[in-house]
Motif scaffolding. Structure first.
Motif, PDB file in Angstrom:
ATOM      1  N   VAL A  93      61.191  23.264  37.142  1.00  0.00           N
ATOM      2  CA  VAL A  93      61.009  22.202  36.333  1.00  0.00           C
ATOM      3  C   VAL A  93      61.253  22.672  34.953  1.00  0.00           C
ATOM      4  O   VAL A  93      61.693  21.866  34.154  1.00  0.00           O
ATOM      5  CB  VAL A  93      59.335  21.640  36.319  1.00  0.00           C
ATOM      6  N   TYR A 143      49.977  21.252  42.478  1.00  0.00           N
ATOM      7  CA  TYR A 143      51.202  20.349  42.185  1.00  0.00           C
ATOM      8  C   TYR A 143      52.408  21.227  41.847  1.00  0.00           C
ATOM      9  O   TYR A 143      53.545  20.997  42.376  1.00  0.00           O
ATOM     10  CB  TYR A 143      51.216  19.286  41.347  1.00  0.00           C
ATOM     11  N   PHE A 144      52.067  22.170  41.027  1.00  0.00           N
ATOM     12  CA  PHE A 144      53.122  23.345  40.362  1.00  0.00           C
ATOM     13  C   PHE A 144      52.713  24.752  40.635  1.00  0.00           C
ATOM     14  O   PHE A 144      51.333  24.869  40.732  1.00  0.00           O
ATOM     15  CB  PHE A 144      53.352  22.849  38.919  1.00  0.00           C
ATOM     16  N   ILE A 171      58.514  27.413  36.126  1.00  0.00           N
ATOM     17  CA  ILE A 171      57.638  26.453  36.646  1.00  0.00           C
ATOM     18  C   ILE A 171      58.337  25.699  37.823  1.00  0.00           C
ATOM     19  O   ILE A 171      59.373  25.233  37.376  1.00  0.00           O
ATOM     20  CB  ILE A 171      56.951  25.494  35.757  1.00  0.00           C
ATOM     21  N   ARG A 172      57.701  25.584  39.094  1.00  0.00           N
ATOM     22  CA  ARG A 172      58.483  24.993  40.285  1.00  0.00           C
ATOM     23  C   ARG A 172      57.281  23.848  40.705  1.00  0.00           C
ATOM     24  O   ARG A 172      56.096  24.132  40.581  1.00  0.00           O
ATOM     25  CB  ARG A 172      59.008  25.878  40.959  1.00  0.00           C
ATOM     26  N   THR A 173      57.972  22.954  41.499  1.00  0.00           N
ATOM     27  CA  THR A 173      57.090  22.300  42.324  1.00  0.00           C
ATOM     28  C   THR A 173      56.554  22.904  43.347  1.00  0.00           C
ATOM     29  O   THR A 173      57.247  23.598  44.058  1.00  0.00           O
ATOM     30  CB  THR A 173      57.789  21.015  42.692  1.00  0.00           C
TER      31      THR A 173
END
Length: 784
Positions: free
Chosen positions: A167, A196-197, A206-208
């Motif tokens: 993200v 969620y993250f 930051i990733r899902t």
């Protein structure tokens, strides 16, 4: 001098000090005894000092001690400290050499200080040791928390993204020393935004963390990321930032009609091409992912209606393709399909991205205007028919089921109403007056029909009436101009071929017959021949005509048409006698032929002559002005520079006595005598001896130096007080010499007639023989 400290600030320095004090001066012998080594006398040895930042104690922070080997402890040595912060931040005891920091220091503002130390004899002020430089380094402590200089952040990620989709990457900064301890070692963690993250603790990416996040269920997320130093250990400082993450739309939702069946009422009076209703399918997606294309998939509905998409509202606009008729069909069923125009193949597993609905259209009955059986009507009537002749009839009927009676009337605003009338019940049209085809062959009228029960509903139909021809116009001779008869005409010669015109149409006027009036006596001058092709020829019956005796002749001609009944008319032609051009086929008078051949009319000739007169007047005026114009001798009275005087004088030839006398150059002696009189020709005496011994004065130029003569004239011009006060240009022409015969020019002969004997020309050869004969004849004539 040496440096000693009572306390070591770091473990490394403590060990170093202990080793130097207890082990540095001893050497173990083989029997186990230690051999004592005495330190040689030398100057101070500089090491790096350290001072702890952010010291908040009540007393000044001890930094270190300066000591010289020359110091006996009696106070005779004076220690001096100079450099960065000396005297303000760092102070030294002049007697003991102890250094203290008087202020709290900040490593992030300044990491080290460079100072200089001196040891002086207090009495003589002489340096006991050379000046030396040392560094005091500010030791870092963890006093700065990590910061996110670019926060807060905004990020976008497509909905339905796979787990682990990147993200955004955030980066925190720490002002502490990254080379000392863990004060600047940062670890990232997520405080808000789970499940969620997630965030990578080292990189800050930051990733899902959750699969199939649906934008239609939740679109916005707030994620809080923390950055903590000391590698995340307890007691470390931390900072945080906020990331606002929005899920972007993908086409993961098909369009859906809110209901499967719809109903619509449309009156039969609806106009073709106009919208009659709307229908809409809902799509939870956004932008192009929600674009829908509507279509009518059954033939019954597609033949009568069409549907298009409104780009703004995404509604299906239903329009009428053909007129509706309640009496013929009262209902229509439309199967309408709505389908996405941009389909994402990744979500094909969700099914087809389209939906259908059924629309039932009910046609409403409307009281309609009467309908004519034809559109338009074409009728005909013969011209000259009496008033009240029937032309034709129109028929209209009420299309509604009630079948109300209809009445007819003509449009009162049209001109055709005064020629026709209509029966309001039957629709029969009659004439109101006789019609003339030659005046108006066609008439256009408008018939209107309305229901008796509802007069406001009107129908219109155009009616065209053609006026048929009858043979009611006699023929006439087509030639209106005069017929030219040449004076040289011979008996039997065709003067001109004539034809006829008839106002009636082609059917009654296509054939003409010609003859001379039978009740008149035989014409002695001309006769007429019918060519049997609707033309006739005028033929001369006599030889020679004379326009002076009789210029004009009249010839009456009778012409019949081929109509039923046949009509005839008499036309009189005027024949003009003219003297025709010779060898010319065009029969016209000579005066007219001249103008015609030139291609100019009388007015054009007058205009040309007038232009020529004006041009001549302009030329004469210009010449007159040029002759009256006088040029000044001196261009400017104030111009005192040397000038060349120009004379615009072409000379008067041999008769000109005002110009410069060129004899002055030919005969210098005569020029002296005529110095003040140039308007009188000098008298030159000739001394002649025997025949052929007289010489021309120009021969004397052999003895005259022309160059000296010109110099003399130049001096005279310079000394002449009667000339203008500027230089003038005087031109002398010298023909040269070389002819043994001298000059034959008459310029040197002052007398009116020469008495010279020209017999010597005979001795010059055959080239001068003719000249000698001419002069000999002239002398004989003078003698006679």
């Amino acid at each position: 001098m040496r440096i000693s400290t009572t306390s070591c600030l770091c473990p490394f320095l403590v060990c170093l000090c202990f080793f130097q004090r207890y082990c540095g001066n001893q050497t173990k012998l083989a029997n186990g005894e230690a051999e004592i080594h005495h330190r040689p006398k030398r100057g101070w040895i500089w090491n790096q000092f350290f001072v702890l930042e952010e010291h908040m104690g009540p007393d000044a922070q001890y930094v270190g001690k300066l000591h010289s080997n020359s110091d006996k402890g009696d106070g005779s040595v004076e220690y001096i400290l100079t450099g960065e912060g000396a005297g303000t931040i760092f102070v030294i005891n002049e007697v003991t050499g102890d250094i203290h920091a008087t202020k709290s220091l900040d490593r992030e503002r300044k990491t080290h200080y460079v100072l200089h130390a001196q040891a002086l004899d207090r009495n003589t002020k002489m340096a006991l040791e050379p000046e030396s430089e040392f560094i005091i380094k500010v030791q870092d402590i963890n006093d700065n928390a990590p910061k996110f200089p670019d926060g807060p952040f905004v990020a976008l990620v497509p909905e339905m993204s796979e787990v682990g989709t990147s993200v955004l990457q955030v980066t925190a900064t720490d002002a502490d020393d990254p080379t000392y301890g863990n004060s600047a070692r940062i670890v990232y963690s997520i405080l808000q935004g789970q499940p969620y993250f997630s965030v990578d603790p080292k990189t800050g990416i930051i990733r899902t963390a959750l699969a199939n996040m649906d934008r239609e269920a939740r679109e916005h997320y707030t994620v809080v990321i923390q950055a903590k130093d000391m590698a995340g250990q307890v007691g470390g400082l931390s900072g945080s930032t906020t990331i606002n993450i929005t899920l972007t739309d993908v086409n993961d939702n098909p369009p859906k009609f809110p209901q499967k069946n719809y109903q619509l009422y449309v009156p039969e009076s609806a106009q073709v091409g106009k919208p009659v209703g709307k229908i809409k399918a809902n799509d939870e997606d956004l932008g192009v992912n929600a674009d829908i294309k509507y279509s009518i998939i059954n033939s019954e509905g597609a033949n009568m209606f069409s549907i298009s998409t409104d780009r703004d509202t995404r509604e299906g606009i239903i329009s009428l393709k053909k007129p509706l008729n309640y009496e013929r069909k009262k209902t229509y069923t439309l199967h309408i399909e709505g389908m996405n125009t941009h389909v994402d193949p990744r979500f094909s597993y969700l099914g087809s991205f389209k939906d259908t609905a059924t629309l039932k259209i009910t046609v409403g009955d409307v009281d309609e205007a009467p309908v004519f059986s034809m559109d338009p009507y074409i009728m005909d009537v013969y011209e000259n028919a009496p008033s009240g002749t029937e032309v034709g009839a129109v028929t209209a009927q009420d299309p509604d089921s009630r079948n109300s009676p209809v009445r007819y009337f003509l449009d009162s605003e049209e001109e055709g109403e005064r020629f026709f009338r209509i029966d309001e019940s039957s629709g029969v049209i009659w004439t109101t007056q006789p019609l003339d085809r030659e005046d108006m062959p066609w008439h256009n009228i408008t018939v209107m029909a309305s229901e008796v029960d509802n007069p406001s509903l009107l129908s219109h139909v155009p009616v065209t009436v053609q006026v048929l021809d009858v043979n009611d116009n006699p023929p006439e001779i087509a030639t209106e101009e005069e017929v030219i008869v040449c004076e040289s005409s011979r008996p039997g010669q065709v003067i001109q071929t004539i034809t006829a015109v008839d106002k009636d149409d082609f059917a009654n006027g296509q054939r003409f017959f010609f003859a001379l009036p039978s009740q008149l006596p035989v014409n002695p001058n001309f006769t007429l021949k019918d060519n049997e092709d609707s033309t006739a020829s005028i033929i001369a019956r006599r030889r020679r005509f004379n326009h002076l005796i009789q210029e004009l002749y009249e010839l009456p001609i009778v012409v019949w048409d081929g109509g039923e009944p046949s009509l005839s008319g008499t036309s009189t032609l005027t024949l003009r006698v003219c003297p025709c051009q010779r060898h010319g086929r065009i029969r016209m008078c000579q005066g007219e032929a001249f103008l015609s051949s030139a291609g100019l009319s009388t007015g054009a000739l007058i205009a040309i002559l007038l232009c020529i007169v004006i041009l001549l007047a302009i030329v004469v005026l210009f010449i007159t002005l040029r002759q009256n114009k006088k040029e000044p001798l001196i261009i400017s009275e104030e111009d005192i520079r040397e000038n060349v005087v120009t004379y615009d004088d072409e000379g008067g030839g041999e008769e000109d006595t005002e110009a410069f006398d060129i004899i002055a150059l030919r005969n210098p002696a005569a020029a002296e005598e005529l110095k003040f009189r140039r308007d009188v020709r000098p008298e030159v005496r000739q001394h002649c001896g025997p025949p052929r011994s007289c010489r021309s004065p120009s021969v004397e130029l052999d003895e005259v130096d022309v160059h000296e003569f010109i110099k003399q004239k130049l001096v005279e011009a310079d000394l002449d007080t009667s000339v203008p006060p500027y230089d003038s240009l005087q031109t002398y022409a010298y023909e040269g010499q070389g002819s043994p015969t001298g000059s034959i020019s008459p310029l040197d002969s002052p007398g009116t007639h020469s008495e010279q004997d020209y017999n010597y020309l005979d001795d010059w050869g055959p080239e001068f023989q003719k000249l000698a004969e001419l002069y000999g004849e002239a002398e004989s004539e003078m003698t006679t």
